[in-house]
Design a protein around this motif. Structure first.
Motif, PDB file in Angstrom:
ATOM      1  N   ILE A  21     -13.974 -17.605   0.616  1.00 27.25           N
ATOM      2  CA  ILE A  21     -14.122 -18.997   1.058  1.00 27.25           C
ATOM      3  C   ILE A  21     -14.958 -19.050   2.333  1.00 27.25           C
ATOM      4  N   SER A  24     -18.625 -18.504   1.469  1.00 28.41           N
ATOM      5  CA  SER A  24     -19.276 -19.659   0.838  1.00 28.41           C
ATOM      6  C   SER A  24     -19.497 -20.786   1.836  1.00 28.41           C
ATOM      7  N   PHE A  32     -20.040 -26.043  -0.948  1.00 23.41           N
ATOM      8  CA  PHE A  32     -18.602 -25.805  -0.777  1.00 23.41           C
ATOM      9  C   PHE A  32     -17.842 -27.115  -0.629  1.00 23.41           C
TER      10      PHE A  32
END
Length: 116
Positions: A21, A24, A32
């Motif tokens: 996460i 990204s 995202f």
């Protein structure tokens, strides 16, 4: 031993997902944010669908279960009412037996012994 393996596996999975996460977010924050908002909207939509339809189905299931229990209770009470007179008749027959007597208490007589 088994719990430790699952714990290590779980924490490894959580750390890798957080790294993914974070990666990204740093590479392309707009993509995202789009993916995150779509996931959030789908989650909210599923939540409201569950709230609207899930609770009504649960209430219907509860009503069905209650009605079945009430029906079974009626059947049991009807069966009990049919068997009660038979029990009362047999208990009355047992109570009216005239050949039985009741012996009360201990009827031992004390023997007077002469001490030597």
């Amino acid at each position: 031993m088994k719990n430790q393996i699952l714990s290590v596996f779980g924490w490894t999975l959580i750390i890798l997902s957080l790294l993914g996460i974070w990666n990204s977010i740093l590479e392309n924050p707009t993509v995202f944010m789009k993916k995150f908002t779509v996931m959030l909207l789908v989650g909210i939509l599923l939540y409201f669908i569950y709230k609207i339809f899930g609770q009504s189905l649960a209430k219907k299931k509860g009503k069905i279960i209650f009605l079945r229990a009430a029906r079974n209770r009626k059947v049991k009470t009807n069966n009990v009412k049919k068997t009660i007179p038979i029990i009362k008749r047999t208990s009355l027959n047992k109570l009216t037996a005239s050949h039985l007597t009741v012996i009360k208490g201990k009827n031992k007589k004390k023997k007077h012994r002469v001490s030597s």
